[in-house]
Design a protein around this motif. Structure first.
Motif, PDB file in Angstrom:
ATOM      1  N   GLN A  68     -78.894  17.836 -11.168  1.00  0.00           N
ATOM      2  CA  GLN A  68     -78.364  16.554 -10.113  1.00  0.00           C
ATOM      3  C   GLN A  68     -77.169  17.076  -9.361  1.00  0.00           C
ATOM      4  OE1 GLN A  68     -79.020  12.833 -11.647  1.00  0.00           O
ATOM      5  NE2 GLN A  68     -81.350  13.191 -11.606  1.00  0.00           N
ATOM      6  N   TYR A  69     -76.198  17.114 -10.395  1.00  0.00           N
ATOM      7  CA  TYR A  69     -74.687  17.333 -10.065  1.00  0.00           C
ATOM      8  C   TYR A  69     -74.594  18.764  -9.017  1.00  0.00           C
ATOM      9  CZ  TYR A  69     -69.722  17.718  -9.800  1.00  0.00           C
ATOM     10  OH  TYR A  69     -68.369  18.140  -9.239  1.00  0.00           O
ATOM     11  N   TYR A  72     -75.677  18.033  -5.863  1.00  0.00           N
ATOM     12  CA  TYR A  72     -74.699  17.106  -5.219  1.00  0.00           C
ATOM     13  C   TYR A  72     -73.378  17.747  -4.807  1.00  0.00           C
ATOM     14  CZ  TYR A  72     -70.630  13.639  -5.234  1.00  0.00           C
ATOM     15  OH  TYR A  72     -69.891  13.061  -5.036  1.00  0.00           O
ATOM     16  N   TYR A  76     -72.270  18.356  -0.677  1.00  0.00           N
ATOM     17  CA  TYR A  76     -70.936  17.879  -0.296  1.00  0.00           C
ATOM     18  C   TYR A  76     -69.985  18.785  -0.111  1.00  0.00           C
ATOM     19  CZ  TYR A  76     -73.682  13.565  -0.352  1.00  0.00           C
ATOM     20  OH  TYR A  76     -74.596  12.550   0.153  1.00  0.00           O
ATOM     21  N   PHE A  85     -70.939  10.160  -7.319  1.00  0.00           N
ATOM     22  CA  PHE A  85     -71.888  10.546  -8.052  1.00  0.00           C
ATOM     23  C   PHE A  85     -71.821   9.530  -9.482  1.00  0.00           C
ATOM     24  CE2 PHE A  85     -73.596  13.303 -11.222  1.00  0.00           C
ATOM     25  CZ  PHE A  85     -74.948  13.697 -10.951  1.00  0.00           C
TER      26      PHE A  85
END
Length: 104
Positions: A68-69, A72, A76, A85
């Motif tokens: 997920q990170y 992310y 971005y 986050f």
């Protein structure tokens, strides 16, 4: 797209395997947000040939949050206004150690 359903260019994807055997298939571009994964995929290691990386110290729950990170971070990377986050408190230390290892 080809005639066979589910057919995709395997060179564009990487399979990350957690310590408890969960498999996560993500785009190579997303995986390469991590300096460690980028180095493993860009050398003559077996991982570069197979596009499969087993991370023996990272379990499936932690791997999911790391992925997920990575998404992310990729989404971005050129932004100025970046939303926070979400990191669960009980997972913070493990994520910090994994982030250090993965160079993200």
């Amino acid at each position: 797209m080809s005639d066979e359903e589910g057919d995709f260019d395997k060179e564009e994807f990487v399979t990350l395997i957690s310590s408890d055997g969960f498999k996560f298939i993500i785009s190579k571009e997303i995986a390469e947000v991590s300096g460690t994964l980028r180095n493993m995929l860009g050398t003559s290691f077996q991982e570069a040939e197979s596009n499969r990386i087993t991370l023996h110290e990272i379990d499936g729950v932690l791997m999911e949050k790391i992925i997920q990170y990575l998404h992310y971070n990729f989404q971005y990377k050129d932004q100025v206004d970046v939303p926070e986050f979400d990191i669960p408190t009980e997972m913070a230390l493990e994520l910090l150690v994994a982030a250090d290892f993965l160079d993200v």
